[in-house]
Design an enzyme around this catalytic site. Sequence first.
Site, mmCIF file in Angstrom:
data_model
loop_
_atom_site.group_PDB
_atom_site.id
_atom_site.type_symbol
_atom_site.label_atom_id
_atom_site.label_comp_id
_atom_site.label_asym_id
_atom_site.label_seq_id
_atom_site.Cartn_x
_atom_site.Cartn_y
_atom_site.Cartn_z
ATOM 1 N N GLY A 12 5.054 -21.963 5.638
ATOM 2 C CA GLY A 12 5.926 -20.785 5.577
ATOM 3 C C GLY A 12 7.365 -21.171 5.890
ATOM 4 O O GLY A 12 7.610 -21.921 6.831
ATOM 5 N N ARG A 75 2.287 -24.478 -0.441
ATOM 6 C CA ARG A 75 1.096 -24.974 0.249
ATOM 7 C C ARG A 75 0.278 -25.750 -0.785
ATOM 8 O O ARG A 75 0.174 -25.357 -1.936
ATOM 9 C CB ARG A 75 0.281 -23.809 0.810
ATOM 10 C CG ARG A 75 1.108 -22.921 1.772
ATOM 11 C CD ARG A 75 0.219 -21.979 2.565
ATOM 12 N NE ARG A 75 0.935 -20.809 3.060
ATOM 13 C CZ ARG A 75 1.546 -20.741 4.238
ATOM 14 N NH1 ARG A 75 1.584 -21.777 5.030
ATOM 15 N NH2 ARG A 75 2.147 -19.633 4.628
ATOM 16 N N ASP A 106 1.795 -26.538 11.726
ATOM 17 C CA ASP A 106 0.598 -27.323 11.995
ATOM 18 C C ASP A 106 0.008 -27.974 10.723
ATOM 19 O O ASP A 106 -0.333 -29.158 10.729
ATOM 20 C CB ASP A 106 -0.446 -26.373 12.613
ATOM 21 C CG ASP A 106 -1.422 -27.108 13.489
ATOM 22 O OD1 ASP A 106 -0.981 -27.704 14.476
ATOM 23 O OD2 ASP A 106 -2.623 -27.097 13.165
ATOM 24 N N THR A 128 8.809 -23.260 11.978
ATOM 25 C CA THR A 128 7.951 -22.081 11.761
ATOM 26 C C THR A 128 8.409 -20.960 12.681
ATOM 27 O O THR A 128 8.794 -21.215 13.826
ATOM 28 C CB THR A 128 6.462 -22.382 12.035
ATOM 29 O OG1 THR A 128 5.748 -21.132 12.144
ATOM 30 C CG2 THR A 128 6.229 -23.154 13.322
ATOM 31 N N ASP A 130 6.505 -18.888 14.005
ATOM 32 C CA ASP A 130 5.405 -18.505 14.906
ATOM 33 C C ASP A 130 5.539 -19.061 16.330
ATOM 34 O O ASP A 130 4.910 -18.553 17.250
ATOM 35 C CB ASP A 130 4.065 -18.966 14.333
ATOM 36 C CG ASP A 130 3.762 -18.319 12.987
ATOM 37 O OD1 ASP A 130 4.238 -17.194 12.764
ATOM 38 O OD2 ASP A 130 3.069 -18.945 12.168
ATOM 39 N N ASP A 132 4.170 -21.639 17.388
ATOM 40 C CA ASP A 132 2.788 -21.970 17.774
ATOM 41 C C ASP A 132 2.522 -23.475 17.792
ATOM 42 O O ASP A 132 1.385 -23.907 17.652
ATOM 43 C CB ASP A 132 1.797 -21.282 16.820
ATOM 44 C CG ASP A 132 1.991 -21.695 15.371
ATOM 45 O OD1 ASP A 132 3.027 -22.317 15.056
ATOM 46 O OD2 ASP A 132 1.110 -21.401 14.551
ATOM 47 N N ARG A 174 0.834 -15.665 13.387
ATOM 48 C CA ARG A 174 -0.480 -16.256 13.091
ATOM 49 C C ARG A 174 -1.414 -15.969 14.263
ATOM 50 O O ARG A 174 -1.719 -14.819 14.486
ATOM 51 C CB ARG A 174 -0.332 -17.759 12.813
ATOM 52 C CG ARG A 174 -0.962 -18.114 11.488
ATOM 53 C CD ARG A 174 -0.563 -19.444 10.926
ATOM 54 N NE ARG A 174 -0.238 -20.469 11.850
ATOM 55 C CZ ARG A 174 -0.780 -21.683 11.847
ATOM 56 N NH1 ARG A 174 -1.721 -21.966 10.992
ATOM 57 N NH2 ARG A 174 -0.377 -22.600 12.694
#
Length: 321
Positions: A12, A75, A106, A128, A130, A132, A174
Site C-alpha cells: 500500500g 502487489r 511486511d 506504510t 499502519d 505495524d 490492518r
Amino acid sequence: MIKKIAVLTSGGDAPGMNAAIRAVVRSARSYGLEVIGIHEGYKGLVEGGENYEPMTRKSVTDIIARGGTILGSARLPEFPQPEVRERGIQQLKEHNIDALIVIGGDGTYAGAKRLHDHGIRVIGLPGTIDNDIAFTDYTIGFDTCLNTVVESIDKLRDTCGSHQRCAVVEVMGRYCGDIARSAGLATGAEFVVTNTDNNDLQTILEKTKTFKEQNKRHPFIIVTEHLFDVHDLARKIEDYSGYETRATVLGHVQRGGKPSSYDRILASRLGLAAVERLMEGESGVCLGVQSNQIVATPFEEVIGKSKNLFEEYDDYIKLLC
Ligand code: F6P
C-alpha cells in the site's frame, strides 16, 4: 564496491514514499552511484523493460511534498514462486544492479528477504500508514495518516455534537491499533477498539450505555478495521444505548495527501541512511527509528512480528474521557 543501485516501492502506498525515493536518488547521485527507479514494485522488477528507469537528480524534483509514489506500487502474490523470483534476479543482473532498496511494509520485506537469501544486496525501509512494523517506532506515512484521521474526526465531532449522536469511526491499520489509539488520544475519543483489548460486542455496548448514563452528548468510538461491520455495530449501539448512532468508514482517504513534515524528515533520513549502509556493505536488514536513532534489524527478526507501541494510550483515553 557498488556502482549502481535500484529503488522500488511496494504494498500500500504511503505519504512520504516520494520523499524517501528522492533521498535515495539524491544521496546516491551525490556519492557518484547510478540509480534505477523500478516501477510497479516487484511486478515491475520481474517484468523488466520500461519498468526500469534511470534516475537523475532532476527525476525527483518537486516530489518531496507529493503523496503516493511516483514509482507506482503493485502487489505480486506470485513473487514467492522460485521461477518468478528467478526472473526478477535475472532482470537485476541484466541491468547490472548491485544493490536494491525496497520501501514498503511486511510483505515487501518478505520479498526482500528472498532476494537477500539469493545473494542480492538489499535494504528495506518502513513505508506504510499502519505503523505495524515491529522494529521501528514510526513508519513513513503514519504521521500524515494520523493527521488526516484526526482532521476527519474533528469534523465528525461538529456534526455529532450538533445532533447528540454517537459516532463509530473505522480507521485503517490492518491488524495494528496504532492509528486508532493515537487518533483516540488526539481527538478526545471515549473508547478505542483494537485487536488487543476489549473488542467484544457486549463490552462496547455496555460502554455506550454508561456514556448515556453519564449524559455524554456525543461519544466517539474508534474501531480498527477488520474487527466489526461498523454499520451493523452502530445499529446495535443505537438499540442498546438509546443514542442515535452513525458509522463512518474513513477508508483510503487515509492513505492520501501531502506528507507531514515528520514523514518527510523521517523518509529523508532513512533514504540517505539506506544508501550509505549499502555502500558500507550492509544488507538483509530493514532500517527504522528508535528513540530518534536510526537502527538496522535483520529481516527475519521483523517479518510477521506484531507491534502495539501505544497500548498505554488506552489508559490515558479512559482517564481523560
Ligand atoms: O497497509 C496499508 C493498508 O492501507 C491497510 O491499512 C489496509 O488494510 C490495506 O492497506 C488496504 O489495502 P488495499 O489498498 O489493497 O485495499
